[in-house]
Design an enzyme around this catalytic site. Structure first.
Site, short mmCIF file in Angstrom:
data_model
loop_
_atom_site.label_atom_id
_atom_site.label_comp_id
_atom_site.label_asym_id
_atom_site.label_seq_id
_atom_site.Cartn_x
_atom_site.Cartn_y
_atom_site.Cartn_z
N TYR A 1 -2.53 -1.27 10.26
CA TYR A 1 -2.53 -1.39 8.80
C TYR A 1 -1.15 -1.04 8.25
O TYR A 1 -0.60 -1.76 7.39
CB TYR A 1 -3.59 -0.45 8.21
CG TYR A 1 -3.77 -0.58 6.73
CD1 TYR A 1 -4.50 -1.64 6.19
CD2 TYR A 1 -3.24 0.37 5.84
CE1 TYR A 1 -4.68 -1.75 4.82
CE2 TYR A 1 -3.42 0.26 4.48
CZ TYR A 1 -4.14 -0.81 3.96
OH TYR A 1 -4.31 -0.92 2.60
N SER B 1 0.85 -1.19 0.00
CA SER B 1 0.00 0.00 0.00
C SER B 1 0.88 1.24 0.00
O SER B 1 2.09 1.17 0.27
CB SER B 1 -0.89 -0.01 1.25
OG SER B 1 -1.55 1.22 1.43
#
Length: 280
Positions: A155, A142
């Protein structure tokens, strides 16, 4: 790998978003598909969209955090398709919480999918890819695997882990010269359902005076269509890239992080404080 025609691709998280679009684009290029997702309804929707294609498509309901299940799926893919050339470890989830509020259960949940799911998929499919003498492991990190954000510690940690794992894997494969490559993907704001489906820690949400507003704010940053992101990923596979940044936001923040490896954190804090003052 110079073409996807008559190859076999396995995709996790194929029931929506980037995974679904990868399936559609690969099918258009004559690539056979082994699709998996924990969401059976989403898988059925993807299969509906694939109606009329001439490629073979199999589906499997799968929790990528379950190591034994992922290994069983890899074996099943080869049994049903005769070979496999690509594994897209795409399945992922999000969690909004402070470090202080996050529970052990929440941390284990997000790591089980975002990190261990990537590890399971990579290890389960790698021997079969080597058997073909060509293949690709595509792991989804990401933008948050390049820069850290407040309320996204879990995350961030899982996506930073994917980055380190994949970069190490790629070097090992290069040294082996076995015909298999690994690609680490860093999408920025892609228009998927990840924000709406994210878990929100109740304690942290109470302190924020409305977590729903933060989810809506986050959604406004999800601008690039998933199809466009999927196409860039496939282009990177054909070019045998080691890393691909998807979106202008990912490229910009990557530059900022390179120029100010510690200072970017202060910049983010300043911007967040500024936005909060504007909301009052």
């Amino acid at each position: 790998m110079k073409t996807f025609h008559q190859k076999v691709a396995a995709i996790t998280g194929a029931g929506s978003g980037i995974g679904q679009q990868l399936a559609l684009l690969l099918a258009q290029q004559g690539c056979h598909l082994a699709l998996s997702d924990v969401n059976e309804q989403g898988l059925c929707q993807t299969l509906e969209l694939l109606k009329g294609t001439t490629v073979r498509v199999t589906r499997h309901t799968l929790d990528v955090a379950d190591r034994a299940a992922v290994y069983a799926w890899a074996e099943q893919v080869v049994r049903e398709h005769g070979a496999v050339h690509m594994i897209f470890n795409n399945a992922g989830v999000a969690l909004a919480s402070s470090v202080e509020a996050a529970s052990t259960e929440e941390l284990e949940w997000i790591f089980g999918i975002n990190f261990w799911g990537v590890v399971h998929g990579s290890q389960a499919f790698l021997p079969y890819l080597k058997q073909q003498g060509e293949g690709h492991i595509i792991n989804l990190s990401s933008l948050f695997g390049l820069t850290a954000q407040p309320s996204q510690s879990a995350y961030n940690a899982s996506k930073f882990a994917v980055r380190g794992f994949t970069e190490s894997l790629r070097q090992e494969l290069d040294l082996e010269n076995c015909g298999v490559s690994a690609l680490c993907v860093h999408p920025g704001g892609i228009r998927t359902n990840i924000a709406n489906a994210a878990r929100v820690n109740a304690e942290w949400a109470a302190q924020q005076n409305g977590a729903d507003d933060s989810v809506q704010d986050f959604n406004r940053f999800l601008r690039m269509p998933a199809q466009q992101a999927a196409q860039q990923i496939l282009n990177a596979v054909l070019k045998n890239r080691r890393r691909v940044l998807i979106g202008k936001d990912a490229k910009l923040l990557d530059i900022i992080q390179r120029l100010f490896p510690a200072g970017y954190q202060q910049l983010f804090v300043w911007l967040i404080r500024l936005s909060r003052r504007g909301e009052k």
